[in-house]
Design a protein around this motif. Structure first.
Motif, PDB file in Angstrom:
ATOM      1  N   ALA A  30      -5.058   8.846 -15.413  1.00 51.42           N
ATOM      2  CA  ALA A  30      -3.827   9.545 -15.033  1.00 51.42           C
ATOM      3  C   ALA A  30      -3.394   9.161 -13.625  1.00 51.42           C
ATOM      4  CB  ALA A  30      -4.042  11.053 -15.136  1.00 51.42           C
ATOM      5  N   LEU A  31      -4.356   8.967 -12.731  1.00 52.59           N
ATOM      6  CA  LEU A  31      -4.043   8.582 -11.358  1.00 52.59           C
ATOM      7  C   LEU A  31      -3.327   7.237 -11.318  1.00 52.59           C
ATOM      8  CD1 LEU A  31      -4.417   9.062  -8.289  1.00 52.59           C
ATOM      9  CD2 LEU A  31      -6.624   7.894  -8.486  1.00 52.59           C
ATOM     10  N   PHE A  32      -3.865   6.261 -12.044  1.00 50.20           N
ATOM     11  CA  PHE A  32      -3.247   4.940 -12.053  1.00 50.20           C
ATOM     12  C   PHE A  32      -1.945   4.928 -12.845  1.00 50.20           C
ATOM     13  CE2 PHE A  32      -7.635   3.656 -11.000  1.00 50.20           C
ATOM     14  CZ  PHE A  32      -7.356   2.944  -9.846  1.00 50.20           C
ATOM     15  N   SER A  33      -1.895   5.708 -13.908  1.00 51.21           N
ATOM     16  CA  SER A  33      -0.660   5.784 -14.689  1.00 51.21           C
ATOM     17  C   SER A  33       0.489   6.320 -13.846  1.00 51.21           C
ATOM     18  CB  SER A  33      -0.879   6.677 -15.918  1.00 51.21           C
ATOM     19  OG  SER A  33       0.299   6.742 -16.700  1.00 51.21           O
ATOM     20  N   ALA A  34       0.201   7.303 -13.000  1.00 53.04           N
ATOM     21  CA  ALA A  34       1.244   7.850 -12.125  1.00 53.04           C
ATOM     22  C   ALA A  34       1.735   6.803 -11.134  1.00 53.04           C
ATOM     23  CB  ALA A  34       0.696   9.071 -11.385  1.00 53.04           C
ATOM     24  N   GLU A  35       0.823   6.006 -10.601  1.00 49.14           N
ATOM     25  CA  GLU A  35       1.229   4.954  -9.674  1.00 49.14           C
ATOM     26  C   GLU A  35       2.102   3.921 -10.377  1.00 49.14           C
ATOM     27  OE1 GLU A  35       0.670   4.744  -6.380  1.00 49.14           O
ATOM     28  OE2 GLU A  35      -0.402   6.654  -6.400  1.00 49.14           O
ATOM     29  N   LEU A  36       1.716   3.562 -11.587  1.00 56.85           N
ATOM     30  CA  LEU A  36       2.486   2.562 -12.338  1.00 56.85           C
ATOM     31  C   LEU A  36       3.847   3.111 -12.747  1.00 56.85           C
ATOM     32  CD1 LEU A  36      -0.396   1.105 -14.519  1.00 56.85           C
ATOM     33  CD2 LEU A  36       0.800  -0.038 -12.651  1.00 56.85           C
ATOM     34  N   THR A  37       3.915   4.405 -13.003  1.00 56.43           N
ATOM     35  CA  THR A  37       5.216   5.024 -13.291  1.00 56.43           C
ATOM     36  C   THR A  37       6.127   4.917 -12.084  1.00 56.43           C
ATOM     37  OG1 THR A  37       4.250   6.561 -14.896  1.00 56.43           O
ATOM     38  CG2 THR A  37       6.373   7.176 -13.931  1.00 56.43           C
ATOM     39  N   ASP A  38       5.574   5.199 -10.894  1.00 53.14           N
ATOM     40  CA  ASP A  38       6.362   5.067  -9.666  1.00 53.14           C
ATOM     41  C   ASP A  38       6.798   3.623  -9.437  1.00 53.14           C
ATOM     42  OD1 ASP A  38       6.050   7.753  -9.188  1.00 53.14           O
ATOM     43  OD2 ASP A  38       4.408   7.511  -7.751  1.00 53.14           O
ATOM     44  N   LEU A  39       5.971   2.698  -9.880  1.00 53.12           N
ATOM     45  CA  LEU A  39       6.287   1.280  -9.732  1.00 53.12           C
ATOM     46  C   LEU A  39       7.393   0.837 -10.683  1.00 53.12           C
ATOM     47  CD1 LEU A  39       5.501  -1.487  -8.472  1.00 53.12           C
ATOM     48  CD2 LEU A  39       3.773  -1.693 -10.272  1.00 53.12           C
TER      49      LEU A  39
END
Length: 202
Positions: free
Chosen positions: A130-139
């Motif tokens: 979830a942590l990385f998914s949120a970063e990729l969403t922001d990207l």
């Protein structure tokens, strides 16, 4: 001024943290009790037994906050934040005391599917996802869920490879692959030389 010694519960968690990392989750109860300097009854009083101790130890050592701290130190750009994780992993796996990922090791070592530690391990991995998914969403990544899974595969690979070939710096190799997932052009020592139609360097 003398410091207050941690209580039996804290000493059991510390002993379990150190011994299971060095020797695996199948380390004997007696070794844990001896390291913690507590009576057997304290183990059952606080954790109900070794299974509960191992599970609580994993919960207490869940380190997604450390991942987040590394990202926050890298700034606000999602690309830089994610790639910073691999720089930190390079430091971690290069330490002489590195023994791999305690969560993956516990998951593989505990054959009983009903062991409560399995839920803790998988919950930890899901929180990282979830942590990385949120970063990729922001990207603005086209598929943050898939991208996060790919990053976790790389991280797990670094942590495993770092046990057997730490001098190969697997985190550096993984960082180059992560850059491709993020759409970051790979770093090059020299620029491509372009030629004109006659094959001359221009």
């Amino acid at each position: 001024m003398p410091t207050t010694r941690p209580g039996p519960r804290e000493r059991l968690l510390e002993a379990a943290r150190d011994l299971t990392y060095d020797q695996g989750v199948h380390v004997g109860v007696d070794a844990i009790l001896q390291r913690a300097e507590v009576a057997r009854r304290s183990l059952y009083q606080h954790f109900g037994g070794k299974d509960g101790l191992v599970t609580e130890m994993l919960r207490a050592n869940s380190n997604e906050a450390r991942y987040r701290a590394v990202m926050d130190a890298a700034g606000t750009d999602p690309r830089a934040r994610i790639l910073a994780v691999f720089d930190e992993l390079d430091v971690v796996v290069s330490r002489e005391t590195f023994r791999g990922c305690r969560f993956t090791a516990a998951e593989l070592a505990l054959a009983d599917p009903a062991h409560p530690a399995h839920a803790e391990v998988r919950g930890y991995k899901e929180r990282l996802h979830a942590l990385f998914s949120a970063e990729l969403t922001d990207l603005g990544h086209p598929d943050p869920d898939l991208g996060a899974t790919q990053l976790l595969v790389l991280i797990d690979g670094v942590l495993a490879h770092g046990v057997t070939r730490p001098r190969a710096h697997p985190a550096r190799a993984a960082k180059a692959v992560a850059a491709l997932i993020l759409g970051v052009p790979p770093a090059r020592d020299t620029e491509f030389l372009q030629t004109d139609g006659d094959g001359q360097i221009s």
